[in-house]
Design a protein around this motif. Sequence first.
Motif, mmCIF file in Angstrom:
data_model
loop_
_atom_site.group_PDB
_atom_site.id
_atom_site.type_symbol
_atom_site.label_atom_id
_atom_site.label_comp_id
_atom_site.label_asym_id
_atom_site.label_seq_id
_atom_site.Cartn_x
_atom_site.Cartn_y
_atom_site.Cartn_z
ATOM 1 N N ALA A 180 -5.560 6.978 -3.564
ATOM 2 C CA ALA A 180 -6.585 6.547 -2.607
ATOM 3 C C ALA A 180 -6.637 5.027 -2.497
ATOM 4 C CB ALA A 180 -7.948 7.096 -3.037
ATOM 5 N N GLU A 181 -6.426 4.332 -3.615
ATOM 6 C CA GLU A 181 -6.391 2.871 -3.577
ATOM 7 C C GLU A 181 -5.239 2.393 -2.703
ATOM 8 O OE1 GLU A 181 -5.596 -0.834 -6.644
ATOM 9 O OE2 GLU A 181 -6.587 0.965 -7.420
ATOM 10 N N GLY A 182 -4.085 3.035 -2.850
ATOM 11 C CA GLY A 182 -2.947 2.689 -2.002
ATOM 12 C C GLY A 182 -3.219 2.956 -0.546
ATOM 13 N N GLN A 183 -3.889 4.062 -0.242
ATOM 14 C CA GLN A 183 -4.217 4.383 1.150
ATOM 15 C C GLN A 183 -5.168 3.347 1.747
ATOM 16 O OE1 GLN A 183 -5.620 8.382 0.480
ATOM 17 N NE2 GLN A 183 -3.623 9.296 0.977
ATOM 18 N N ARG A 184 -6.101 2.855 0.928
ATOM 19 C CA ARG A 184 -7.004 1.800 1.405
ATOM 20 C C ARG A 184 -6.219 0.534 1.754
ATOM 21 N NH1 ARG A 184 -10.463 3.908 -2.541
ATOM 22 N NH2 ARG A 184 -9.773 2.374 -4.078
ATOM 23 N N LEU A 185 -5.238 0.204 0.914
ATOM 24 C CA LEU A 185 -4.418 -0.977 1.195
ATOM 25 C C LEU A 185 -3.640 -0.796 2.494
ATOM 26 C CD1 LEU A 185 -3.011 -1.907 -2.343
ATOM 27 C CD2 LEU A 185 -4.847 -3.024 -1.074
ATOM 28 N N VAL A 186 -3.146 0.402 2.731
ATOM 29 C CA VAL A 186 -2.434 0.674 3.984
ATOM 30 C C VAL A 186 -3.361 0.468 5.176
ATOM 31 C CG1 VAL A 186 -1.306 2.459 5.361
ATOM 32 C CG2 VAL A 186 -0.772 2.256 2.922
ATOM 33 N N GLY A 238 0.818 -1.211 0.000
ATOM 34 C CA GLY A 238 0.000 0.000 0.000
ATOM 35 C C GLY A 238 0.846 1.252 0.000
ATOM 36 N N ALA A 239 1.891 1.264 0.821
ATOM 37 C CA ALA A 239 2.780 2.428 0.874
ATOM 38 C C ALA A 239 3.508 2.633 -0.447
ATOM 39 C CB ALA A 239 3.790 2.256 2.009
ATOM 40 N N LEU A 240 3.846 1.539 -1.126
ATOM 41 C CA LEU A 240 4.467 1.644 -2.450
ATOM 42 C C LEU A 240 3.544 2.364 -3.426
ATOM 43 C CD1 LEU A 240 6.195 -1.800 -3.207
ATOM 44 C CD2 LEU A 240 7.286 0.423 -2.995
ATOM 45 N N LEU A 241 2.262 1.972 -3.415
ATOM 46 C CA LEU A 241 1.296 2.614 -4.302
ATOM 47 C C LEU A 241 1.151 4.095 -3.981
ATOM 48 C CD1 LEU A 241 0.568 -0.390 -4.971
ATOM 49 C CD2 LEU A 241 -1.812 0.374 -5.146
#
Length: 362
Positions: A152-158, A127-130
């Motif tokens: 926002a997708e990356g933040q959701r993964l985080v 997630g942080a990579l995204l």
Amino acid sequence: MCSYKNCLQLALGVVLGVLHGVTHAADYVDVLDLPAQVSALAINSPLSGMARAGERVIAVGQRGHILFSDDAGKHWQQAAVPVSADLTAVNFPTTIQGWAVGNDGVVLHSSDAGATWQKQLDGRQIGALLVKHYTALASAEPGNEQWPLLVAEGQRLVEQGADKPLLDVWFANDKTGYVVGVFNLILRTDDGGQTWTPFQDRTANPQGFHLNAIASTGDALYIAGEQGLLLKWDDHSQRFAAVPTPYQGSFFGVLGKPGEVLVYGLRGNVLRSSDGGHNWTALNSGLHVSVTAGLIDARGNYRLFTLGGQMLVSRGTGAQLHLVQKPARTQVSAAIQSAAGALVVAGNRGAQTLAVDPALEP
């Protein structure tokens, strides 16, 4: 109302329960930090991916189990693995360098033909990579509406943590490769997994379908997914472009040679194209059970395997499938041919070597 005694017992029970839970919480170790346990039963536990590293056959599966055989599947040894997350797929582009992927976004690497493994990446980092990658692109192109969505997708993964499975892995060589997974999760490396670049913006998958498999046919690189999704790498646009197909169910695998590709999936569906995916022919498998694994044998024949343990064989071009009526004793999720020519399959009951009856071959 409860009596004093009953209330006291209830209160003590609650306290003891809380303390018990705290003790167990203190003992908890994340599967991403817990090495796979060595077990004599590992070879009989569910296995989901197979590959060859030279003459060695390697299988991966449940609870971080990775096994390898140097005698065509007759005997197996268990590898040293730093995680106990379930593993889904494995790929060796060279005789010694290989990668395996699985649940919780885990990526493992081996540099000794699968005997030992090191963790390169997991879902706690993805997630942080995204976020980092797409935030940089959003700063460079403030007018591009795609980048904030991917941030926002990356933040959701985080926020959700390491719970997104990677489903397949493919490497062109010991440097360049891809991992793919659920909800359009895809990353690329060009330095053997030391760093990874998110590729969500490089796929024609706006609905975020799962990416189930990635494979090369020798002259093209394909990704197969759910709901009829098939993508093909386009050098000109540097993207995985959509390839229309006549089937809208899930595909579980891609197999092919230069100038020819087969995709297979739910309910016995197998499609063949000999013109780069412009036109497709549905092959009659004679089955209504999912086709879940495949290989091209040493003679150049296609062999497809099903959840029911059946094997379909197509001689040469792959234009016609023949059902071999002697099924394996397991659901087949992966298959490989050893250097000695033996067929080794893996599934819910572990790995086994198939004895091929020449009388049943087409």
